[in-house]
Design a protein around this motif. Sequence first.
Motif, mmCIF file in Angstrom:
data_model
loop_
_atom_site.group_PDB
_atom_site.id
_atom_site.type_symbol
_atom_site.label_atom_id
_atom_site.label_comp_id
_atom_site.label_asym_id
_atom_site.label_seq_id
_atom_site.Cartn_x
_atom_site.Cartn_y
_atom_site.Cartn_z
ATOM 1 N N HIS A 1 0.966 -1.086 -0.052
ATOM 2 C CA HIS A 1 0.089 -0.117 0.119
ATOM 3 C C HIS A 1 0.870 1.318 -0.118
ATOM 4 N N LEU A 2 1.955 1.335 0.965
ATOM 5 C CA LEU A 2 2.816 2.450 0.834
ATOM 6 C C LEU A 2 3.627 2.597 -0.333
ATOM 7 N N SER A 3 3.726 1.634 -1.161
ATOM 8 C CA SER A 3 4.400 1.804 -2.483
ATOM 9 C C SER A 3 3.756 2.457 -3.512
ATOM 10 N N VAL A 4 2.298 2.057 -3.443
ATOM 11 C CA VAL A 4 1.319 2.675 -4.378
ATOM 12 C C VAL A 4 1.366 4.178 -4.109
ATOM 13 N N THR A 5 1.127 4.172 -2.578
ATOM 14 C CA THR A 5 0.859 5.801 -2.203
ATOM 15 C C THR A 5 2.068 6.737 -2.581
ATOM 16 N N GLU A 6 3.184 6.038 -2.304
ATOM 17 C CA GLU A 6 4.408 6.710 -2.821
ATOM 18 C C GLU A 6 4.614 6.985 -4.275
ATOM 19 N N ALA B 1 3.726 -0.453 15.615
ATOM 20 C CA ALA B 1 2.554 -0.220 14.668
ATOM 21 C C ALA B 1 3.176 0.679 13.573
ATOM 22 N N MET B 2 3.043 0.354 12.356
ATOM 23 C CA MET B 2 3.684 1.338 11.422
ATOM 24 C C MET B 2 2.354 1.821 10.431
ATOM 25 N N PRO B 3 2.374 3.035 9.906
ATOM 26 C CA PRO B 3 0.965 3.602 9.138
ATOM 27 C C PRO B 3 1.197 2.921 7.604
ATOM 28 N N THR B 4 0.167 2.664 7.400
ATOM 29 C CA THR B 4 0.111 2.097 6.196
ATOM 30 C C THR B 4 -0.556 3.039 4.782
ATOM 31 N N ASN B 5 -0.716 4.133 5.301
ATOM 32 C CA ASN B 5 -1.487 5.263 4.264
ATOM 33 C C ASN B 5 -1.061 6.591 4.768
ATOM 34 N N ILE B 6 -1.513 7.512 3.920
ATOM 35 C CA ILE B 6 -1.259 9.135 4.111
ATOM 36 C C ILE B 6 -2.595 9.422 3.703
ATOM 37 N N ALA B 7 -3.199 10.160 4.909
ATOM 38 C CA ALA B 7 -4.463 10.733 4.771
ATOM 39 C C ALA B 7 -4.553 11.984 3.753
ATOM 40 N N GLY B 8 -5.649 11.901 3.105
ATOM 41 C CA GLY B 8 -5.640 12.982 1.884
ATOM 42 C C GLY B 8 -5.651 14.473 2.531
ATOM 43 N N ASP B 9 -6.053 14.448 3.702
ATOM 44 C CA ASP B 9 -6.230 16.034 4.083
ATOM 45 C C ASP B 9 -4.605 16.529 4.322
ATOM 46 N N SER C 1 5.985 8.588 3.132
ATOM 47 C CA SER C 1 6.034 7.072 2.695
ATOM 48 C C SER C 1 7.190 6.242 2.503
ATOM 49 N N GLY C 2 8.027 7.166 1.816
ATOM 50 C CA GLY C 2 9.492 6.404 1.463
ATOM 51 C C GLY C 2 10.017 6.053 3.014
ATOM 52 N N THR C 3 10.156 6.941 3.998
ATOM 53 C CA THR C 3 10.692 6.605 5.417
ATOM 54 C C THR C 3 9.979 5.421 5.867
ATOM 55 N N SER C 4 8.670 5.209 5.817
ATOM 56 C CA SER C 4 7.953 4.072 6.427
ATOM 57 C C SER C 4 8.306 2.947 5.494
ATOM 58 N N LEU C 5 8.614 3.053 4.071
ATOM 59 C CA LEU C 5 8.907 1.789 3.280
ATOM 60 C C LEU C 5 10.323 1.266 3.936
ATOM 61 N N SER C 6 11.257 2.291 4.060
ATOM 62 C CA SER C 6 12.568 1.850 4.420
ATOM 63 C C SER C 6 12.593 1.297 5.792
ATOM 64 N N SER C 7 11.795 1.920 6.976
ATOM 65 C CA SER C 7 11.592 1.085 8.126
ATOM 66 C C SER C 7 10.945 -0.327 7.935
ATOM 67 N N LEU C 8 9.974 -0.483 7.070
ATOM 68 C CA LEU C 8 9.412 -1.821 6.954
ATOM 69 C C LEU C 8 10.479 -2.753 6.390
ATOM 70 N N ASP C 9 11.357 -2.206 5.464
ATOM 71 C CA ASP C 9 12.483 -3.163 4.952
ATOM 72 C C ASP C 9 13.386 -3.524 6.068
ATOM 73 N N ASN C 10 13.796 -2.775 6.897
ATOM 74 C CA ASN C 10 14.595 -2.992 7.949
ATOM 75 C C ASN C 10 13.898 -4.091 9.078
ATOM 76 N N TYR C 11 12.590 -3.896 9.370
ATOM 77 C CA TYR C 11 11.903 -4.613 10.300
ATOM 78 C C TYR C 11 11.825 -6.196 9.535
ATOM 79 N N SER C 12 11.473 -6.362 8.163
ATOM 80 C CA SER C 12 11.644 -7.412 7.436
ATOM 81 C C SER C 12 12.785 -8.248 7.269
ATOM 82 N N SER C 13 14.071 -7.444 7.362
ATOM 83 C CA SER C 13 15.301 -7.835 7.329
ATOM 84 C C SER C 13 15.505 -8.629 8.855
ATOM 85 N N ASN C 14 15.056 -7.867 9.862
ATOM 86 C CA ASN C 14 15.199 -8.335 11.028
ATOM 87 C C ASN C 14 14.559 -9.644 11.332
ATOM 88 N N HIS C 15 13.332 -9.525 10.951
ATOM 89 C CA HIS C 15 12.655 -10.805 11.160
ATOM 90 C C HIS C 15 13.107 -12.080 10.419
#
Length: 401
Positions: free
Chosen positions: A72-77, A172-180, A335-349
């Motif tokens: 979702h964040l990749s599409v958002t970004e 808990a990581m955000p999965t979207n960016i609010a439109g407002d 979005s990019g920052t969250s994607l980077s963090s998710l990649d780090n968590y995935s690697s740690n897991h």
Amino acid sequence: MRISTAQMFNQNISNLNRGQTQTSKLMDQLASGKRVNTAGDDPVAAIGIDNLTQQNSLIQQFQKNIDYATKHLSVTESQLGDAETLSMSIRDRMLAAVNGSYSDEERQSIADEMRHSLEQLQTIANSQDESGNYLFAGTNSDTQPFAFNNAGNMVYSGNSDVRTALVATGVAMPTNIAGDAAFMNAPNAMGDFGVNYSTAQTGDFTITSAKIADPATYVADSYSFNFIDNGSGGMDVEVYDSASNLVTTVNNFDPTNTISFNGIDVSIDGQPSVGDSFSISPQATVSIFDTVQQAIDLFENGNAINTPAGQSQLAQLLNNFDNGVDQIRIGRSQSGTSLSSLDNYSSNHADTTLVNNSALSVLQDLDYASAVSEYQKQQLAMNAVSTLFSQVGKVSLFDYL
């Protein structure tokens, strides 16, 4: 010592049963490839295996959440990147329309291009995922978030909430960016107020700042400013509230000085003329959609862009537009920052899973060579006991009489 026939039979049957149980256990281990299949096989190891298995199951759920959030964040970004590129194209059109040699028809053509780009920007803001959920509607994802009302202003029907996914214990990581946040709430370039210029303006000036300087004395209202001849070769500024009550008069106005009243500071760049006026209304944030729409209206208003008021308004619109683009960039950066963090968590897991699997292997994996050897020995012993028992069972006293 006397041994009865019944006792001999029971003892041999017990030996055969124990041997068969051990053989069955070895067969289960060989079939599963695991040394520990039940807690009874090794109680201490079983506890460790259960803990490690639970950790791996939890990590698998975290990985699923990470995959969902990443998608979702990749599409958002990507969509915000498209919005940023489109916005810069709109800005180029706004600057091109300032050309004094353009005819009304040419400016109308630019306005038409901008209107088409505005529709594209709205389409991006109303993007949906593969499930039909709106990306920029907050948690109100089943409702189209952006639409113009009858007055030509953009209305946001989503909310400011952010969906989250649990990607690690307590994280808990955000999965979207609010439109407002991405498209509507850009800081007003003027500060806390929007500025309306009079079409009768003749002086060359713009409002560079209109903000609340002292919240304690601030009086919320809309205000108008009139520049009048003071009869002494100078100019005064009269400030009126929305009820046309005179709030203050600034004598011998100097544009290098700030106009201060009711906790509000207003700064002017340039030189107004006697008879000029402008008004301000509370407006802390601006929408990039409304900014573009106002620019289109300005370009469609004949030669208004070449008037002092038109130039002042365009300067304000450009500043607000730049703030709107910055707001889109902030959303894209988040979005990019969250994607980077998710990649780090995935690697740690993945690393944790590797360590857990290694520990599980030590605790439960079967040494096939030893197990096969033990199975063969057990089979040999079983055969020997069975043969001996069958021979002894045939012995009878009558054979010797």
